[in-house]
Scaffold this motif. Structure first.
Motif, PDB file in Angstrom:
ATOM      1  N   LEU A  98       0.746  -1.087  -0.092  1.00  0.00           N
ATOM      2  CA  LEU A  98      -0.005   0.070   0.047  1.00  0.00           C
ATOM      3  C   LEU A  98       1.042   1.161   0.091  1.00  0.00           C
ATOM      4  O   LEU A  98       1.573   1.475   0.828  1.00  0.00           O
ATOM      5  N   LEU A  99       0.748   2.042  -1.148  1.00  0.00           N
ATOM      6  CA  LEU A  99       1.311   3.252  -1.200  1.00  0.00           C
ATOM      7  C   LEU A  99       0.480   4.251  -0.724  1.00  0.00           C
ATOM      8  O   LEU A  99      -0.557   4.475  -1.650  1.00  0.00           O
ATOM      9  N   GLU A 100       0.848   5.416  -0.009  1.00  0.00           N
ATOM     10  CA  GLU A 100      -0.108   6.550   0.572  1.00  0.00           C
ATOM     11  C   GLU A 100       0.494   7.766   0.286  1.00  0.00           C
ATOM     12  O   GLU A 100       1.752   7.977   0.813  1.00  0.00           O
ATOM     13  N   ASP A 101      -0.007   8.782  -0.203  1.00  0.00           N
ATOM     14  CA  ASP A 101       0.308  10.226  -0.058  1.00  0.00           C
ATOM     15  C   ASP A 101      -0.447  11.176   0.419  1.00  0.00           C
ATOM     16  O   ASP A 101      -1.807  10.719   0.153  1.00  0.00           O
ATOM     17  N   SER A 102      -0.344  12.125   0.579  1.00  0.00           N
ATOM     18  CA  SER A 102      -1.143  13.165   0.910  1.00  0.00           C
ATOM     19  C   SER A 102      -1.548  14.510  -0.091  1.00  0.00           C
ATOM     20  O   SER A 102      -2.101  15.401   0.106  1.00  0.00           O
ATOM     21  N   GLY A 103      -0.887  13.946  -1.115  1.00  0.00           N
ATOM     22  CA  GLY A 103      -1.102  14.970  -2.175  1.00  0.00           C
ATOM     23  C   GLY A 103      -2.344  14.999  -2.903  1.00  0.00           C
ATOM     24  O   GLY A 103      -3.315  14.536  -2.317  1.00  0.00           O
ATOM     25  N   PRO A 104      -2.643  16.147  -3.852  1.00  0.00           N
ATOM     26  CA  PRO A 104      -4.045  16.241  -4.608  1.00  0.00           C
ATOM     27  C   PRO A 104      -4.471  14.794  -5.085  1.00  0.00           C
ATOM     28  O   PRO A 104      -3.734  14.223  -5.594  1.00  0.00           O
ATOM     29  N   ARG A 105      -5.712  14.551  -5.040  1.00  0.00           N
ATOM     30  CA  ARG A 105      -6.349  13.345  -5.363  1.00  0.00           C
ATOM     31  C   ARG A 105      -6.149  13.228  -6.912  1.00  0.00           C
ATOM     32  O   ARG A 105      -6.326  14.209  -7.753  1.00  0.00           O
ATOM     33  N   LEU A 106      -5.851  11.930  -7.358  1.00  0.00           N
ATOM     34  CA  LEU A 106      -5.647  11.850  -8.739  1.00  0.00           C
ATOM     35  C   LEU A 106      -6.645  11.165  -9.320  1.00  0.00           C
ATOM     36  O   LEU A 106      -7.544  10.293  -8.778  1.00  0.00           O
ATOM     37  N   PRO A 107      -7.059  11.455 -10.858  1.00  0.00           N
ATOM     38  CA  PRO A 107      -8.180  10.855 -11.236  1.00  0.00           C
ATOM     39  C   PRO A 107      -7.524   9.388 -11.475  1.00  0.00           C
ATOM     40  O   PRO A 107      -6.716   9.136 -11.701  1.00  0.00           O
ATOM     41  N   PRO A 108      -8.747   8.342 -11.412  1.00  0.00           N
ATOM     42  CA  PRO A 108      -8.487   7.016 -11.545  1.00  0.00           C
ATOM     43  C   PRO A 108      -7.803   6.765 -12.940  1.00  0.00           C
ATOM     44  O   PRO A 108      -6.899   5.669 -12.743  1.00  0.00           O
ATOM     45  N   ASP A 109      -7.599   7.557 -14.145  1.00  0.00           N
ATOM     46  CA  ASP A 109      -6.933   7.036 -15.275  1.00  0.00           C
ATOM     47  C   ASP A 109      -5.756   7.637 -15.150  1.00  0.00           C
ATOM     48  O   ASP A 109      -4.947   7.318 -16.043  1.00  0.00           O
ATOM     49  N   ALA A 110      -5.149   8.113 -13.910  1.00  0.00           N
ATOM     50  CA  ALA A 110      -3.750   8.780 -14.149  1.00  0.00           C
ATOM     51  C   ALA A 110      -2.767   7.674 -14.011  1.00  0.00           C
ATOM     52  O   ALA A 110      -1.484   8.346 -14.416  1.00  0.00           O
ATOM     53  N   TRP A 111      -2.943   6.573 -13.927  1.00  0.00           N
ATOM     54  CA  TRP A 111      -1.989   5.605 -13.841  1.00  0.00           C
ATOM     55  C   TRP A 111      -1.919   4.976 -15.254  1.00  0.00           C
ATOM     56  O   TRP A 111      -1.388   3.687 -15.247  1.00  0.00           O
ATOM     57  N   ARG A 112      -2.264   5.259 -16.054  1.00  0.00           N
ATOM     58  CA  ARG A 112      -2.525   4.764 -17.508  1.00  0.00           C
ATOM     59  C   ARG A 112      -0.788   5.209 -18.077  1.00  0.00           C
ATOM     60  O   ARG A 112      -0.312   6.048 -17.891  1.00  0.00           O
ATOM     61  N   SER A 113      -0.470   4.202 -18.731  1.00  0.00           N
ATOM     62  CA  SER A 113       0.770   4.216 -19.318  1.00  0.00           C
ATOM     63  C   SER A 113       0.572   4.369 -20.789  1.00  0.00           C
ATOM     64  O   SER A 113      -0.333   4.491 -21.393  1.00  0.00           O
ATOM     65  N   ARG A 114       1.685   5.165 -21.250  1.00  0.00           N
ATOM     66  CA  ARG A 114       1.755   5.793 -22.523  1.00  0.00           C
ATOM     67  C   ARG A 114       1.972   4.529 -23.498  1.00  0.00           C
ATOM     68  O   ARG A 114       2.339   3.486 -23.288  1.00  0.00           O
ATOM     69  N   PRO A 115       1.298   4.755 -24.941  1.00  0.00           N
ATOM     70  CA  PRO A 115       1.601   3.790 -25.910  1.00  0.00           C
ATOM     71  C   PRO A 115       3.068   3.183 -25.812  1.00  0.00           C
ATOM     72  O   PRO A 115       3.991   4.032 -26.005  1.00  0.00           O
ATOM     73  N   LEU A 116       3.053   1.879 -26.425  1.00  0.00           N
ATOM     74  CA  LEU A 116       4.690   1.494 -26.216  1.00  0.00           C
ATOM     75  C   LEU A 116       5.191   1.788 -27.451  1.00  0.00           C
ATOM     76  O   LEU A 116       6.236   1.891 -27.610  1.00  0.00           O
ATOM     77  N   ASP A 117       4.580   2.016 -28.608  1.00  0.00           N
ATOM     78  CA  ASP A 117       4.870   2.632 -30.069  1.00  0.00           C
ATOM     79  C   ASP A 117       5.433   3.968 -29.765  1.00  0.00           C
ATOM     80  O   ASP A 117       5.993   4.516 -30.767  1.00  0.00           O
ATOM     81  N   ASP A 118       5.120   4.668 -28.795  1.00  0.00           N
ATOM     82  CA  ASP A 118       5.767   6.062 -28.691  1.00  0.00           C
ATOM     83  C   ASP A 118       7.031   5.915 -27.814  1.00  0.00           C
ATOM     84  O   ASP A 118       7.303   6.057 -26.767  1.00  0.00           O
ATOM     85  N   VAL A 119       8.063   5.682 -28.744  1.00  0.00           N
ATOM     86  CA  VAL A 119       9.378   5.309 -28.349  1.00  0.00           C
ATOM     87  C   VAL A 119      10.351   6.573 -28.107  1.00  0.00           C
ATOM     88  O   VAL A 119      10.419   7.631 -28.742  1.00  0.00           O
ATOM     89  N   ARG A 120      10.457   6.886 -26.737  1.00  0.00           N
ATOM     90  CA  ARG A 120      11.259   7.915 -26.342  1.00  0.00           C
ATOM     91  C   ARG A 120      11.682   7.552 -24.831  1.00  0.00           C
ATOM     92  O   ARG A 120      11.217   6.679 -24.455  1.00  0.00           O
TER      93      ARG A 120
END
Length: 170
Positions: A98-120
């Protein structure tokens, strides 16, 4: 029990441990990237103690490090005056982080990764977390900020870090 942030004095980093019971361990650190090695050591120790294969220990350590790094970088914007808590719970069939922080609430989709074909360079931490963990759950009801639950099940046949391992998502 939720631990409050400890005040930093004289440039010293804040660090607090709490052994809740024999199967649960909680650590609170200030949001300084230089302290992430402490979280990595805790994760590595608990995963080894639980009997994970060395490659799984490495993957678990990397996943938790990535999640904690994202909190420091994105939730706190690199501010060192906040806190980050990690609780590791050992169950008969899995480890729970369990990781907890007291920062501003994040929207549920904030943990979405970028597409793998976006090479950088960079930006694949969330992808690695999703590859290594069996359960990833963002606690939308956590009132203190953000809480991320990551679970890794024990594999009776050894390493669980292969493409055939089933992925569970909550």
């Amino acid at each position: 029990e939720r631990l409050g942030r400890e005040e930093r004095g004289g440039g010293e980093a804040s660090l607090r441990f709490m052994q809740q019971d024999a199967r649960s361990f909680r650590i609170v650190i200030s949001s300084e990237a230089r302290l992430l090695h402490i979280l990595r050591c805790v994760v590595r120790y608990r995963a080894q103690e639980a009997g994970f294969a060395p490659s799984d220990v490495d993957c678990l350590t990397m996943a938790i490090d990535e999640a904690a790094s994202n909190i420091i970088r994105h939730t706190y914007g690199g501010r060192p005056d906040a806190y980050l808590a990690l609780e590791v719970r050992t169950f008969s069939d899995h480890l729970e982080f369990l990781l907890e922080d007291s920062g501003p609430r994040l929207p549920p989709d904030a943990w979405r990764s970028r597409p793998l074909d976006d090479v950088r360079p960079g930006g694949l931490g969330t992808y690695f977390i999703k590859c290594f963990m069996d359960v990833i759950a963002y606690d939308e009801d956590y009132a203190g900020g953000n809480r991320l639950r990551l679970v890794k099940y024990f594999s009776p046949t050894g390493s669980t870090n292969d493409e055939s391992a089933s992925q569970k998502r909550e």
